[in-house]
Enzyme design. Structure first.
Site, PDB file in Angstrom:
ATOM      1  N   GLU A 175      37.767  36.442  36.504  1.00 10.15           N
ATOM      2  CA  GLU A 175      37.904  37.690  37.277  1.00 10.15           C
ATOM      3  C   GLU A 175      37.547  38.938  36.478  1.00 10.15           C
ATOM      4  O   GLU A 175      38.244  39.952  36.540  1.00 10.15           O
ATOM      5  CB  GLU A 175      39.323  37.808  37.843  1.00 10.15           C
ATOM      6  CG  GLU A 175      39.634  36.773  38.901  1.00 10.15           C
ATOM      7  CD  GLU A 175      40.980  36.997  39.581  1.00 10.15           C
ATOM      8  OE1 GLU A 175      41.703  37.952  39.215  1.00 10.15           O
ATOM      9  OE2 GLU A 175      41.326  36.210  40.485  1.00 10.15           O
ATOM     10  N   GLU A 294      40.643  29.255  42.433  1.00  8.80           N
ATOM     11  CA  GLU A 294      41.951  29.825  42.802  1.00  8.80           C
ATOM     12  C   GLU A 294      41.957  30.021  44.310  1.00  8.80           C
ATOM     13  O   GLU A 294      41.137  30.779  44.850  1.00  8.80           O
ATOM     14  CB  GLU A 294      42.211  31.158  42.098  1.00  8.80           C
ATOM     15  CG  GLU A 294      42.454  31.062  40.604  1.00  8.80           C
ATOM     16  CD  GLU A 294      42.855  32.398  39.996  1.00  8.80           C
ATOM     17  OE1 GLU A 294      43.506  33.212  40.705  1.00  8.80           O
ATOM     18  OE2 GLU A 294      42.530  32.619  38.816  1.00  8.80           O
TER      19      GLU A 294
END
Length: 501
Positions: A175, A294
């Site tokens: 991320e 995720e």
């Protein structure tokens, strides 16, 4: 009373693709009480010789996880892997800035690998491309995968691990487009670093697979331009591009909440389109796969978080029956794209928006989301079929033409099993007809149902089975046509045995 009706036509020739075993994975991060007081609690009465909670191990084994991603997540962008290996008494205590907690490093890489060995899952390792870079990545890979005779492989052997871990899959950071991330980067900065890191890592071990960081979420202003830019740098050096998605209830509106996996579905399509665009620009014969490393539902936590502790619960939540339905639909969205999604990791495994809850020093038990994952892991390995489905629809404030029946079918030819997963998003029962004549000699096996008269029903330490599936759902089979009654707001697994011709 006349029931609403839905219908699906199934054919063994209409296939989306074979579900990768790696779709049935999860995620362990040093976040809250996932590790400390979750999977690892040496003082617990159920702890084994390594400090792992045996009651948690038993529940995790039940899920038959294929892969587990580690050590993060946001945690990985400031983590020094060397802090978590070697004698525990020599390991430093650090401040983790990602989750504002104290990290004692008593659980690290070697403990995680022992734990995955006991679970029976393969590790997916994330390298720190936030505060660190190429050296950290190649040294960590050498520690894990090189047989011996070099600095870091011999360091591993000095820690009592003679044989290399042979970790196959590696994430090139996490991320890194997010402003919450330590050492956030632009797409060009990250893309160049990921490309050069990938080259160095594959010079150490050419057999590994690498995952490049995609946009953190569909709502990010960088989406999907970040993905395009990163792939322009890394396309020929990585095997997968990551995507993440969390579904949170925005207001007290059940029909809208149940429809929200449609956004996850659209995100998958957008990322596939971006990958294929870069493939076209580069005139490449390579087809990029996706790592949905995720994904989950999210609800406001039940326990407040206190920072700068070790093992304090973070996003510790008892999921509702309603959440399990949304979770089930999210899982079906992943299966529907089995031709492109190669890896999927539910996030997170224990105590943080988890499938498994624990109390420190106390019990471990299943959240309602545990069961759709369990069923998919058991019965979702095979060829995912392209369904032709007619379903009644509904509209909400945000969505139109939402199918009341969300379903996926998986055919495991080797085992002679045909399974249909179905979520009823409606407050009414629905008669769901399945035309399975194409499969020849078919017999009904079972119909599992999970529902509850209250959508806010939860499981607790004292009442662990309040929300759970039951056998005995209503399904009839006649002449290659089956009809299942899907109760209101329910998760359903309808299974058939298929005899070979």
């Amino acid at each position: 009373m006349t029931l609403l009706k839905a219908k699906s036509i199934l054919s063994k020739d209409f296939r989306i693709g074979r579900a990768s075993d790696r779709l049935f994975g999860s995620f362990v991060e040093h976040m809250g009480s996932v590790v400390y007081n979750g999977i690892y609690e040496p003082d617990h009465e159920a702890a084994d010789e390594d400090g792992f909670r045996k009651d948690v191990l038993e529940l995790v084994r039940e899920l038959k996880l294929s892969v587990v991603r580690y050590p993060g997540g946001n945690f990985s962008s400031g983590y020094n892997w060397e802090d978590g290996v070697g004698p525990k008494e020599r390991r430093p205590v650090k401040l983790d800035l990602a989750w504002r907690q104290v990290e004692p490093n008593s659980f690290g890489l070697d403990e995680f690998m022992r734990w995955t060995g006991k679970v029976g899952a393969d590790a997916i390792m994330t390298v720190n491309l936030g505060t660190r870079g190429i050296d950290e990545a190649r040294n960590l890979l050498e520690y894990c995968n090189f047989p011996g005779g070099s600095q870091y492989s011999d360091l591993r052997r000095s820690h009592g691990v003679r044989d290399p871990y042979k970790i196959k899959t590696w994430c090139l950071g996490n991320e890194l487009d997010g402003e919450w991330q330590i050492a956030r980067k632009t797409a060009d900065e990250y893309g160049r670093l990921a490309c050069e890191t990938a080259k160095a890592m594959k010079w150490v071990d050419p057999d590994i697979e690498l995952v490049a960081v995609g946009s953190s979420a569909r709502h990010m202003p960088t989406f999907p331009e970040w993905d395009r830019t990163v792939l322009m740098h890394t396309y020929e050096h990585v095997e997968q591009l990551s995507l993440h998605h969390y579904i949170g209830k925005r207001e007290n509106d059940t029909p809208t909440f149940l429809a929200m996996p449609l956004e996850m579905e659209q995100q998958i399509k957008d990322v596939i389109a971006t990958c294929d665009y870069v493939q076209s620009v580069k005139r490449s014969s390579k087809r990029m796969k996706l790592s949905f490393d995720e994904w989950n539902v999210w609800r406001e936590p039940d326990v407040p978080y206190t920072p700068w502790q070790t093992g304090c619960p973070y996003d510790w939540v008892k999921f509702h029956m309603e959440d399990a339905l949304v979770f089930g639909s999210a899982l079906l969205s992943i299966l529907r794209h089995a031709d492109r999604i190669d890896i999927a990791c539910q996030s997170l495994l224990v105590n943080t928006i988890p499938m498994i809850l624990t109390n420190k020093g106390g019990a471990a038990w299943r959240n309602p989301t545990f069961y759709p994952f369990l069923h998919a892991s058991r019965y979702g390995r095979g060829e995912v079929l392209r369904l032709e489905t007619e379903s009644p629809k509904y509209d909400t404030k945000l969505y139109t033409d939402v199918a009341k029946v969300d379903s996926v079918a998986v055919w495991n030819e080797e085992k002679g099993e045909l399974t249909v997963f179905a979520v009823n998003r409606s407050e009414e029962s629905i008669a769901y007809e399945l035309d399975i004549r194409d499969f020849g000699n078919v017999s009904f096996a079972e119909h599992l149902v999970m529902n509850h008269e209250r959508l806010d029903a939860v499981n607790t330490a004292d009442n662990q089975g309040e929300v759970r599936p039951r056998a005995g759902g209503t399904t009839t089979l006649n002449g290659g046509r089956a009809e299942s009654v899907l109760p209101p707001y329910s998760w359903n697994v309808v299974r058939f045995n298929v005899q070979s011709a």
